[in-house]
Design a protein around this motif. Structure first.
Motif, mmCIF file in Angstrom:
data_model
loop_
_atom_site.group_PDB
_atom_site.id
_atom_site.type_symbol
_atom_site.label_atom_id
_atom_site.label_comp_id
_atom_site.label_asym_id
_atom_site.label_seq_id
_atom_site.Cartn_x
_atom_site.Cartn_y
_atom_site.Cartn_z
ATOM 1 N N ALA A 29 40.912 34.951 36.064
ATOM 2 C CA ALA A 29 40.695 35.242 37.484
ATOM 3 C C ALA A 29 40.486 33.929 38.216
ATOM 4 O O ALA A 29 40.283 32.874 37.598
ATOM 5 N N VAL A 30 40.534 34.000 39.527
ATOM 6 C CA VAL A 30 40.419 32.815 40.361
ATOM 7 C C VAL A 30 39.407 33.095 41.473
ATOM 8 O O VAL A 30 39.322 34.221 41.962
ATOM 9 N N ILE A 31 38.639 32.077 41.846
ATOM 10 C CA ILE A 31 37.715 32.177 42.981
ATOM 11 C C ILE A 31 37.864 30.929 43.845
ATOM 12 O O ILE A 31 38.460 29.937 43.427
ATOM 13 N N GLU A 132 29.184 34.912 36.406
ATOM 14 C CA GLU A 132 29.108 35.358 35.014
ATOM 15 C C GLU A 132 29.137 36.884 34.931
ATOM 16 O O GLU A 132 29.812 37.442 34.069
ATOM 17 N N GLU A 133 28.428 37.556 35.838
ATOM 18 C CA GLU A 133 28.433 39.017 35.812
ATOM 19 C C GLU A 133 29.814 39.576 36.122
ATOM 20 O O GLU A 133 30.259 40.522 35.472
ATOM 21 N N VAL A 134 30.505 39.006 37.103
ATOM 22 C CA VAL A 134 31.862 39.456 37.426
ATOM 23 C C VAL A 134 32.794 39.161 36.254
ATOM 24 O O VAL A 134 33.642 39.984 35.906
ATOM 25 N N ARG A 135 32.626 38.008 35.614
ATOM 26 C CA ARG A 135 33.470 37.660 34.461
ATOM 27 C C ARG A 135 33.290 38.678 33.346
ATOM 28 O O ARG A 135 34.270 39.187 32.797
ATOM 29 N N ILE A 143 37.342 32.172 34.661
ATOM 30 C CA ILE A 143 37.436 32.257 36.120
ATOM 31 C C ILE A 143 37.597 30.820 36.592
ATOM 32 O O ILE A 143 36.712 29.993 36.409
ATOM 33 N N LEU A 144 38.751 30.545 37.168
ATOM 34 C CA LEU A 144 39.071 29.195 37.623
ATOM 35 C C LEU A 144 38.768 29.053 39.113
ATOM 36 O O LEU A 144 38.791 30.030 39.851
ATOM 37 N N ASP A 145 38.495 27.826 39.534
ATOM 38 C CA ASP A 145 38.178 27.544 40.928
ATOM 39 C C ASP A 145 39.425 27.040 41.645
ATOM 40 O O ASP A 145 39.931 25.961 41.351
ATOM 41 N N ALA A 146 39.916 27.827 42.597
ATOM 42 C CA ALA A 146 41.101 27.437 43.360
ATOM 43 C C ALA A 146 40.806 26.254 44.273
ATOM 44 O O ALA A 146 41.705 25.529 44.667
ATOM 45 N N ALA A 147 39.541 26.055 44.605
ATOM 46 C CA ALA A 147 39.151 24.965 45.499
ATOM 47 C C ALA A 147 38.858 23.672 44.738
ATOM 48 O O ALA A 147 38.457 22.687 45.331
ATOM 49 N N ASP A 161 42.556 36.691 42.474
ATOM 50 C CA ASP A 161 41.401 36.169 43.218
ATOM 51 C C ASP A 161 40.276 37.204 43.248
ATOM 52 O O ASP A 161 40.433 38.292 43.797
ATOM 53 N N VAL A 162 39.146 36.854 42.655
ATOM 54 C CA VAL A 162 37.978 37.748 42.611
ATOM 55 C C VAL A 162 36.833 37.210 43.480
ATOM 56 O O VAL A 162 35.686 37.600 43.294
#
Length: 196
Positions: A29-31, A132-135, A143-147, A161-162
């Motif tokens: 996922a990505v944030i 961590e909870e969403v993961r 979960i990778l950081d798009a920013a 994107d989560v």
């Protein structure tokens, strides 16, 4: 640099053993960490506290700068009438004062940075906990950081994107503000006897 990185990644992938048919695919996922930080509960209050404390910090720095400029101006006025020995002594004293003020300013800057980190630590901890909870709930391996400025994530499917899910989780995990109790009114029709 980037070519070396890509070569390393390719070598790593080629040297990895073939995955068996039983290994489930990894979910990714990505944030956007920038978005999360901007709306994080408590961030505005922490930022306001830091800004308020910065006023005193800036005033101290300005006072130190003003005192140094005052000493330099006084020396400039008196320089012509000073003997070479007196000039050298005053210049040495000015340099020592300037060095001392620079060291004080550096220590004050470090203290301010430490204070900012202290104020932001609970917000960053909340973000980490929500991530961590969403993961875990989503079964994501990563979960990778798009920013991220590292440049590793160049493009991604927007369905991965989560960020919104993490924002919602942060709001649920954030400590609730205490409810302020106001004055309680007596029920209608009941009068208290006068105090004697």
């Amino acid at each position: 640099m980037r070519k070396g990185f890509l070569t390393g990644v390719c070598a790593l992938l080629m040297s990895a053993p073939a995955l068996s048919a039983q290994t489930p695919p990894q979910k990714i996922a990505v944030i956007s960490s920038q978005q999360l930080f901007q709306i994080a509960p408590g961030r505005d209050a922490a930022q306001a506290t830091f800004e308020k404390e910065q006023i005193d910090f800036r005033a101290k720095l300005q006072k130190m700068s003003d005192s140094l400029q005052e000493l330099q101006a006084k020396y400039s006025k008196e320089e012509v009438s000073l003997s070479p020995t007196a000039k050298e002594a005053r210049q040495k004293a000015l340099r020592a004062t300037e060095t001392e003020l620079q060291e004080k300013a550096a220590k004050m800057n470090e203290a301010q940075q430490s204070r900012e980190n202290e104020l932001m630590a609970p917000i960053l901890e909340l973000i980490k906990k929500a991530l961590e909870e969403v993961r875990v709930e989503g079964g994501y391996s990563f979960i990778l950081d798009a920013a991220s400025t590292s440049g590793v994530l160049a493009a991604f499917d927007k369905n991965l994107d989560v960020t919104d899910a993490v924002m919602t989780k942060m709001k649920l995990l954030a400590p609730k503000a205490p409810v302020k109790a106001g004055p309680t009114a007596a029920p209608a029709g009941i009068k208290k006897p006068p105090m004697q």
